[in-house]
Design a protein around this motif. Structure first.
Motif: not given
Length: 399
Positions: A310-317
């Protein structure tokens, strides 16, 4: 003479599983631009050139391209090995590269044999002290007590000062070690280490006009004449906000004149974000971090499911995740048997969920599922007199 002091390139290192070769290449290209723009005479690199004793081919390629760029920009290079390097591999063919102005000092017996480079005021003697592990090096010097890094570097610096007294002139020492402004022999009395290296007092390095240190990844000024440049790239979230760059050292006819800091670019900034997962993934104030390396500290009372995805959907890195709930339920010292004594099945399941979910029990939807499961279990007991534990086997129970 203008000297650019760098260290701890750690070519080949990964950042939370991600390759850093491309980003480090950008930074080292910028370092070459500094050499050209500032008309640097000598670049010194104080150890940990590679991150591994067995570097991959692409790591050698980056080192070769960088050294070629520095030489094309007009500077000579003096570098030493660190505790991450293989001294033998790094120093292979050093006798030939020295002829091209790339001086690689990795052999322990060369620590008091300087590379002398002239400017308009005469020679500057560069003493490269490679990483010296006492347990390995002491056999070369029988009769000398070399049990600690303090003793090892104290011995090496005595030899450097003796050689310098014979030669005269200005001098620069490169060393890869954990140096601190502490009293002598503190390393023998207390266990003070950084990165596996014992502390060595700053006074050990009295004498030279400048001491270019490596091993600590953040820049540090121990004195006007002794400094850490830090790594050129961020390799840990603990380095958030710390500048990346190199020291520009100016020597005049009498020795050290002054030292300036030169910034190097940061290809991708670091950010540490703290909050509930639902807030982090929607908060518009965090938009600036969407192209940064992100370490998230989740404060949800219950550990969220599939948090990294879920985090990487907004923050790819997004590269690191830590669960630090804002409210922590009280724990008990009771045994499992004591906790479930005289409790119903529903109470046992509810207690288990509260235990593993920081005090939060079953939701309404979960309670309906639990009720059905318990009802099915009871029906099975009544009908067959046993319970099927999903392939684990049947266990007889009383009706």
């Amino acid at each position: 003479m203008k000297i650019l002091h760098s260290s701890d390139w750690h070519i080949g290192r990964t950042f939370h599983g991600n390759s850093t070769i491309a980003h480090l290449g950008q930074v080292l290209e910028a370092l070459v631009d500094v050499v050209r723009r500032e008309q640097i005479d000598v670049v010194v690199v104080a150890g940990d050139i590679f991150d591994s004793a067995t570097p991959a081919a692409e790591s050698y390629e980056l080192l070769t391209a960088t050294l070629r760029g520095i030489r094309d920009a007009g500077a000579q290079v003096v570098l030493t090995s660190g505790n991450h390097d293989s001294a033998t591999r790094l120093g292979f063919n050093a006798g030939f590269t020295g002829l091209a102005g790339i001086h690689i000092i990795t052999r322990q017996e060369l620590h008091d044999r300087p590379i002398s480079i002239d400017d308009e005021f005469g020679p500057v003697h560069f003493y490269g002290i490679p990483y010296l592990e006492p347990s390995i090096v002491r056999s070369a010097y029988p009769g000398v007590e070399l049990r600690s890094h303090e003793q090892m570097l104290g011995f090496a610096m005595e030899r450097v000062r003796a050689d310098l007294d014979r030669r005269g002139g200005r001098s620069v020492v490169l060393s890869h070690a954990f140096i601190a402004d502490v009293p002598a022999s503190v390393g023998l009395e207390r266990d003070i280490t950084a990165g596996g290296l014992d502390v060595v007092p700053l006074s050990t390095f009295d004498g030279p006009d400048y001491v270019a240190l490596g091993h600590i990844h953040g820049r540090a000024r121990l004195s006007e004449r002794a400094r850490y440049s830090g790594a050129p790239l961020h390799y840990s979230f603990s380095e958030v906000g710390k500048p990346r760059g190199a020291w520009l050292v100016h020597l005049d006819a009498d020795g050290l004149d002054h030292v300036d800091w030169v910034d190097l670019p940061v290809p991708r900034e670091l950010a540490v974000l703290t909050g509930d997962l639902d807030d982090l993934v929607i908060d518009p104030a965090l938009a600036a971090h969407e192209d940064q390396w992100v370490s998230a500290v989740l404060t949800d009372v219950v550990r969220p499911m599939d948090a990294m995805r879920r985090l990487q959907k907004r923050f790819p890195y997004a590269a690191h995740l830590e669960f630090r709930p804002s409210v922590v339920a009280e724990t008990t010292s009771q045994s499992y048997g004591q906790r479930i004594a005289a409790k119903s099945d529903h109470e046992i399941v509810q207690g288990f969920l509260e235990l593993v979910r920081n005090g939060v029990g079953a939701s309404e939807a979960e309670r309906r599922i639990i009720d059905r499961a318990i009802e099915q279990r009871h029906a099975q007991v009544v009908e067959t007199g046993s319970v099927d534990f999903d392939g684990v086997g049947a266990r007889e129970v009383g009706a």
